[in-house]
Design a protein around this motif. Structure first.
Motif, mmCIF file in Angstrom:
data_model
loop_
_atom_site.group_PDB
_atom_site.id
_atom_site.type_symbol
_atom_site.label_atom_id
_atom_site.label_comp_id
_atom_site.label_asym_id
_atom_site.label_seq_id
_atom_site.Cartn_x
_atom_site.Cartn_y
_atom_site.Cartn_z
ATOM 1 N N UNK A 25 -8.729 -8.415 -13.234
ATOM 2 C CA UNK A 25 -9.159 -6.805 -12.489
ATOM 3 C C UNK A 25 -9.889 -6.803 -11.603
ATOM 4 N N UNK A 26 -11.182 -8.133 -12.059
ATOM 5 C CA UNK A 26 -11.690 -8.369 -10.489
ATOM 6 C C UNK A 26 -10.896 -9.043 -9.072
ATOM 7 N N UNK A 27 -10.280 -10.574 -9.672
ATOM 8 C CA UNK A 27 -9.232 -10.398 -8.609
ATOM 9 C C UNK A 27 -8.053 -9.818 -8.130
ATOM 10 N N UNK A 28 -7.413 -8.885 -9.269
ATOM 11 C CA UNK A 28 -6.554 -7.900 -8.472
ATOM 12 C C UNK A 28 -6.903 -6.561 -7.768
ATOM 13 N N UNK A 29 -8.233 -6.612 -7.759
ATOM 14 C CA UNK A 29 -8.969 -5.699 -6.874
ATOM 15 C C UNK A 29 -9.595 -6.595 -5.305
ATOM 16 N N UNK A 30 -9.796 -7.714 -5.191
ATOM 17 C CA UNK A 30 -9.985 -8.804 -3.970
ATOM 18 C C UNK A 30 -8.852 -8.583 -2.850
ATOM 19 N N UNK A 31 -7.609 -8.891 -3.913
ATOM 20 C CA UNK A 31 -6.076 -8.593 -3.510
ATOM 21 C C UNK A 31 -5.320 -6.771 -2.821
ATOM 22 N N UNK A 53 -2.415 -19.806 -5.366
ATOM 23 C CA UNK A 53 -1.462 -19.584 -4.709
ATOM 24 C C UNK A 53 0.050 -18.630 -5.327
ATOM 25 N N UNK A 54 -0.330 -18.933 -6.669
ATOM 26 C CA UNK A 54 0.441 -18.630 -7.622
ATOM 27 C C UNK A 54 0.633 -16.182 -8.225
ATOM 28 N N UNK A 55 -1.109 -16.393 -8.094
ATOM 29 C CA UNK A 55 -1.255 -14.926 -8.523
ATOM 30 C C UNK A 55 -1.358 -14.642 -6.934
ATOM 31 N N UNK A 56 -1.302 -14.968 -6.522
ATOM 32 C CA UNK A 56 -1.236 -14.399 -4.494
ATOM 33 C C UNK A 56 0.030 -13.997 -4.485
ATOM 34 N N UNK A 57 1.735 -14.581 -5.395
ATOM 35 C CA UNK A 57 2.725 -14.488 -4.490
ATOM 36 C C UNK A 57 3.092 -13.274 -5.644
ATOM 37 N N UNK A 58 2.109 -12.675 -6.192
ATOM 38 C CA UNK A 58 3.245 -11.520 -7.407
ATOM 39 C C UNK A 58 1.994 -10.854 -6.854
ATOM 40 N N UNK A 59 0.507 -10.850 -6.524
ATOM 41 C CA UNK A 59 -0.058 -9.460 -6.115
ATOM 42 C C UNK A 59 0.943 -8.609 -4.899
ATOM 43 N N UNK A 60 0.873 -9.928 -4.167
ATOM 44 C CA UNK A 60 1.690 -9.173 -2.705
ATOM 45 C C UNK A 60 2.662 -8.126 -3.732
ATOM 46 N N UNK A 61 4.017 -8.459 -4.091
ATOM 47 C CA UNK A 61 5.164 -8.497 -4.971
ATOM 48 C C UNK A 61 4.616 -6.949 -5.252
ATOM 49 N N UNK A 71 -7.764 -7.014 0.233
ATOM 50 C CA UNK A 71 -7.584 -8.030 1.272
ATOM 51 C C UNK A 71 -5.933 -7.206 1.541
ATOM 52 N N UNK A 72 -5.168 -6.910 0.782
ATOM 53 C CA UNK A 72 -3.922 -6.163 1.396
ATOM 54 C C UNK A 72 -4.480 -4.747 2.240
ATOM 55 N N UNK A 73 -5.405 -4.027 2.034
ATOM 56 C CA UNK A 73 -5.642 -2.767 2.936
ATOM 57 C C UNK A 73 -6.464 -3.447 4.460
ATOM 58 N N UNK A 74 -6.873 -4.087 3.874
ATOM 59 C CA UNK A 74 -7.574 -4.718 5.370
ATOM 60 C C UNK A 74 -6.638 -5.182 6.024
ATOM 61 N N UNK A 75 -5.216 -5.936 5.912
ATOM 62 C CA UNK A 75 -4.599 -6.910 6.992
ATOM 63 C C UNK A 75 -3.364 -5.044 7.068
ATOM 64 N N UNK A 76 -3.112 -3.879 6.408
ATOM 65 C CA UNK A 76 -2.075 -2.872 6.811
ATOM 66 C C UNK A 76 -2.195 -2.851 7.600
ATOM 67 N N UNK A 89 -13.689 -12.722 -6.047
ATOM 68 C CA UNK A 89 -13.758 -10.801 -5.144
ATOM 69 C C UNK A 89 -12.968 -10.892 -4.224
ATOM 70 N N UNK A 90 -12.550 -12.357 -3.412
ATOM 71 C CA UNK A 90 -12.058 -12.953 -2.339
ATOM 72 C C UNK A 90 -11.507 -13.561 -2.072
ATOM 73 N N UNK A 91 -10.122 -13.545 -2.297
ATOM 74 C CA UNK A 91 -8.938 -14.494 -2.382
ATOM 75 C C UNK A 91 -9.398 -15.230 -1.067
ATOM 76 N N UNK A 92 -9.096 -15.050 -0.327
ATOM 77 C CA UNK A 92 -8.728 -15.785 1.039
ATOM 78 C C UNK A 92 -10.125 -16.390 1.501
#
Length: 318
Positions: free
Chosen positions: A304-310, A259-267, A313-318, A203-206
Motif C-alpha cells: 500500500x505504500x507503493x500503491x499510494x505513491x503511484x 517497471x513491472x509494478x508501474x505498468x500494473x499500477x497505471x492500468x 504520481x497519477x494525480x500529479x500528472x493528471x 513513497x515516490x516511484x519516479x
C-alpha cells in the motif's frame, strides 16, 4: 593500531541486532573517527552493536559518527541510545527531509495516516503505530548534521564519505560512499523484489527509479551494503554485502521490478477507483497482474505504500 591511509582499504563490518524473528543490520566503518551506518531499534546498541564490536576489538563508546540512511524506525530507532553510549560525542547525520522522523515519534504516526493507513481499514492502526514508536525508538533528538546530498564528511585521516541524495523509498533517503573504494551504503533505497514481505516499497516511484539509475550508472558501487536481505525474482535473498557484479544485478532487477509494478499500477488507476472485498483493494488488479499473494497488512505494508505513491504520481500528472 594503524588507521587506513590513501592506499589502504577501510574495513566495513556488519552489525546484526535481533528484532523478533528478524535481524536488523547496521554497519561499522573502521575509520580514525569510527562510524556506524543505521542504528536498528532502541535495544540494538546494547544487544547487537556493543557485543559485535567487542568481538572484533572495538568499543561502542568510540563511535564518532552515526550516519542514518533514512528515517524509518528500524534504522533510526537506536540513534538516541547509541549517541548516549558514545557519551553524546558522536555526530548524528540525516537528510533534512527525513529529520522530522528523528525529532518526533508523532511524525511516524502522521506518515502512516497520510499514506498506507488510508487503505488498511484498521481502527487500531494509529494506536498500534504510536505504540510501536514508543517501544522501538529510543528517544527523540535533534540531528547534529543535516544533509541534502553533495556533502563530504571527514572520518579522520584520509577517510572521507560522500553523501548522495537517492530519494524514493523515503523523501530523505541517502547513500553514503567511502571515497576511493566505492563502498556504498543505501539502507532500503534498493528494494529489488522486496524483502521477506515480497513486495518493493517506496513513497515516490519516479524518484525511486531515478535514484536506482543514478546508483547503477553514476555512483557504480564496488561494494553495496543493503539494509535488509532483499530478494531476487525467484525469491532467493541477496546478502547485505554485495560485490560489484551483484550490485549491478540488484540495481537492474530493482528497475525491472519497478517497471513491472508501474505498468500494473497505471492500468489499475486508469480503470478507476474500485473498492472490493479484496485485501488488496482498491489495487487488487495490481496484485493479480504481478502475482503478489503476500499479506498487504503487515507493517510497514510496502504494497500500500507503493500503491499510494503511484496514485499520487497519477494525480500529479493528471
Amino acid at each position: 593500531m594503524t588507521h587506513p591511509g590513501k592506499h589502504e582499504t577501510v574495513a566495513v563490518h556488519p552489525l546484526v541486532s535481533p528484532w523478533g524473528r528478524f535481524g536488523l543490520y547496521s554497519f561499522f566503518i573502521d575509520a580514525p573517527e569510527p562510524a556506524v551506518v543505521d542504528t536498528g531499534i532502541a535495544t540494538s546498541p546494547a544487544k547487537g552493536m556493543a557485543p559485535a564490536l567487542e568481538a572484533i576489538g572495538h568499543r561502542i563508546e568510540d563511535v564518532r559518527w552515526i550516519l542514518l540512511t533514512h528515517g524509518h524506525i528500524d534504522h533510526i530507532g537506536g540513534a538516541f541510545a547509541l549517541w548516549e553510549r558514545t557519551g553524546r560525542r558522536a555526530r548524528v547525520v540525516i537528510h533534512e527531509a527525513d529529520a522530522p522522523l528523528l525529532r518526533s515519534r508523532r511524525a511516524h504516526v502522521d506518515e502512516y495516516l497520510s499514506g498506507r493507513g488510508r487503505y488498511l481499514a484498521d481502527p487500531d492502526g494509529e494506536a498500534n503505530v504510536s505504540a510501536a514508536t514508543r517501544a522501538v525508538i529510543s528517544g527523540e533528538m535533534e540531528p547534529h548534521v543535516l544533509v541534502r546530498g553533495g556533502e563530504t564528511l571527514s572520518l579522520g585521516g584520509d577517510v572521507t564519505v560522500s553523501v548522495h541524495a537517492i530519494p524514493g523509498h523515503t523523501p530523505g533517503s541517502v547513500a553514503y560512499s567511502v571515497e576511493g573504494q566505492r563502498s556504498v551504503f543505501v539502507g532500503d533505497a534498493v528494494q529489488v523484489h522486496g524483502a521477506a514481505n515480497g513486495f518493493p516499497g517506496y513513497t515516490d516511484p519516479a524518484a525511486y527509479r531515478s535514484s536506482l539509475v543514478r546508483l547503477r550508472d553514476e555512483i557504480r558501487p564496488h561494494h553495496l551494503y543493503l539494509g535488509h536481505p532483499y530478494r531476487r525474482a525467484d525469491g532467493t535473498p541477496y546478502g547485505v554485502e554485495l560485490d560489484a557484479a551483484q550490485a549491478h544485478e540488484a540495481l537492474t532487477q530493482s528497475l525491472a521490478a519497478e517497471e513491472r509494478v508501474a505498468a500494473a499500477a497505471r492500468t489499475c488507476l486508469a480503470a478507476g477507483h474500485r473498492e472490493t472485498d479484496s485485501p488488496y483493494s482498491p489495487f487488487a488488479a495490481v496484485a493479480d497482474a504481478v502475482g503478489y499473494t503476500g499479506d498487504p497488512t503487515l507493517e510497514p505494508s510496502p504494497f500500500f505504500t507503493s500503491m499510494h505513491g503511484y496514485r499520487e504520481q497519477s494525480d500529479r500528472n493528471a
